[in-house]
Design a protein around this motif. Sequence first.
Motif, short mmCIF file in Angstrom:
data_model
loop_
_atom_site.label_atom_id
_atom_site.label_comp_id
_atom_site.label_asym_id
_atom_site.label_seq_id
_atom_site.Cartn_x
_atom_site.Cartn_y
_atom_site.Cartn_z
N VAL A 262 0.91 -1.17 -0.02
CA VAL A 262 -0.15 0.19 -0.02
C VAL A 262 0.80 1.24 -0.16
CG1 VAL A 262 -1.69 1.25 1.19
CG2 VAL A 262 -1.78 -1.09 1.28
N THR A 263 0.58 2.04 -0.92
CA THR A 263 1.43 3.24 -1.18
C THR A 263 1.14 4.35 0.18
OG1 THR A 263 -0.06 4.41 -2.43
CG2 THR A 263 1.54 3.10 -3.80
N LYS A 264 2.02 5.24 0.14
CA LYS A 264 1.63 6.28 1.15
C LYS A 264 0.58 7.06 1.06
CE LYS A 264 5.25 9.31 -0.54
NZ LYS A 264 6.50 10.20 -0.19
N GLU A 265 0.01 7.17 -0.12
CA GLU A 265 -1.23 7.76 -0.56
C GLU A 265 -2.34 6.90 -0.32
OE1 GLU A 265 1.94 9.36 -2.53
OE2 GLU A 265 1.30 7.60 -2.86
N GLY A 266 -2.03 5.60 -0.21
CA GLY A 266 -3.21 4.62 0.26
C GLY A 266 -3.66 3.70 -0.77
N THR A 267 -2.99 3.65 -1.99
CA THR A 267 -3.26 2.85 -3.04
C THR A 267 -2.52 1.43 -2.73
OG1 THR A 267 -3.36 4.89 -4.29
CG2 THR A 267 -3.29 2.54 -5.56
N ARG A 268 -3.41 0.39 -3.09
CA ARG A 268 -2.87 -0.78 -3.09
C ARG A 268 -2.22 -1.18 -4.65
NH1 ARG A 268 -4.94 -6.32 -3.57
NH2 ARG A 268 -3.99 -7.71 -2.22
N LYS A 269 -1.02 -1.65 -4.40
CA LYS A 269 -0.25 -1.77 -5.92
C LYS A 269 0.58 -3.26 -5.77
CE LYS A 269 2.58 1.14 -8.31
NZ LYS A 269 3.42 2.41 -8.64
N THR A 270 0.60 -3.64 -6.60
CA THR A 270 1.71 -4.91 -6.95
C THR A 270 2.66 -4.58 -7.94
OG1 THR A 270 -0.16 -6.46 -7.09
CG2 THR A 270 1.98 -7.24 -7.95
N ILE A 271 4.02 -4.85 -7.10
CA ILE A 271 5.02 -4.39 -7.83
C ILE A 271 5.74 -5.81 -8.45
CG2 ILE A 271 7.59 -3.72 -7.64
CD1 ILE A 271 5.24 -1.43 -6.75
N PRO A 272 5.65 -6.08 -9.71
CA PRO A 272 5.92 -7.15 -10.39
C PRO A 272 7.66 -7.35 -10.39
CG PRO A 272 5.51 -5.55 -12.16
CD PRO A 272 5.27 -4.91 -10.79
N ALA A 273 7.71 -8.39 -9.91
CA ALA A 273 9.25 -9.00 -9.78
C ALA A 273 9.48 -10.31 -10.38
CB ALA A 273 10.02 -8.52 -8.45
N ASP A 274 10.54 -10.80 -10.46
CA ASP A 274 11.23 -12.01 -10.78
C ASP A 274 11.86 -12.51 -9.67
OD1 ASP A 274 12.15 -11.00 -14.15
OD2 ASP A 274 10.22 -12.44 -13.74
N THR A 275 12.79 -11.37 -9.00
CA THR A 275 13.32 -12.06 -7.82
C THR A 275 12.97 -10.71 -6.65
OG1 THR A 275 15.25 -12.89 -9.18
CG2 THR A 275 15.74 -12.06 -6.89
N ILE A 276 12.96 -11.16 -5.55
CA ILE A 276 12.69 -10.02 -4.51
C ILE A 276 13.90 -10.14 -3.53
CG2 ILE A 276 11.06 -9.27 -2.50
CD1 ILE A 276 9.10 -10.44 -4.26
#
Length: 141
Positions: free
Chosen positions: A78-92
Motif C-alpha cells: 500500500v503506497t503512502k497515498e493509500g493505493t494498493r499496488k503490486t510491484i512485479p518482480a522475478d526476484t525479491i
Amino acid sequence: MALSFVDAYSKVNSEISIKVDLLEKGIKVTITNILDEMGQGVGAGLRGPLIERLNEMGVSMLTGVKYEHFENDGVVLVTKEGTRKTIPADTIVFAAGLKPCQKLYETIKDKVPEIRCIGDCVKARTIRDAIAEGYQTAVTL
C-alpha cells in the motif's frame, strides 16, 4: 528480468552498490521503503549523488509503503497515498534491517571485571555511529 528491493531499513551503502551493479547489467530495479525518505543513514555527501544516479538509471522508488504480502510474481503493498499496488518482480531481495544481539554480553557480563555494551549490540545503526560510540567508550577507559 525485474528485481524488486524491499528496503525496510535502507542503511547499507553496499546495498545501493549492488543495485547500481544490477542496473548496469540491464536489470529493471524497483526500490521500496517503509521510511518516508530513501537512503536514510547514507552520508549526506553521498546520498544526493546516489539517488540522482539511481534516478538517471531509471530506478523506480517508492517510499512510505506498507507491505501486505509477497506473491510468486511480486510484492503487494500500500503506497503512502493509500493505493494498493503490486510491484512485479522475478526476484525479491528483502532487507529488513538488524536486530541487536546481546547473547555474548549477557553470557560474560558477570564473569569479567568490566564490560561495555556498545555498537550494534545496543541498537543497529550506521558504521559512523559505531565508530563514534567505540571512540567515546575508548576515551573513558
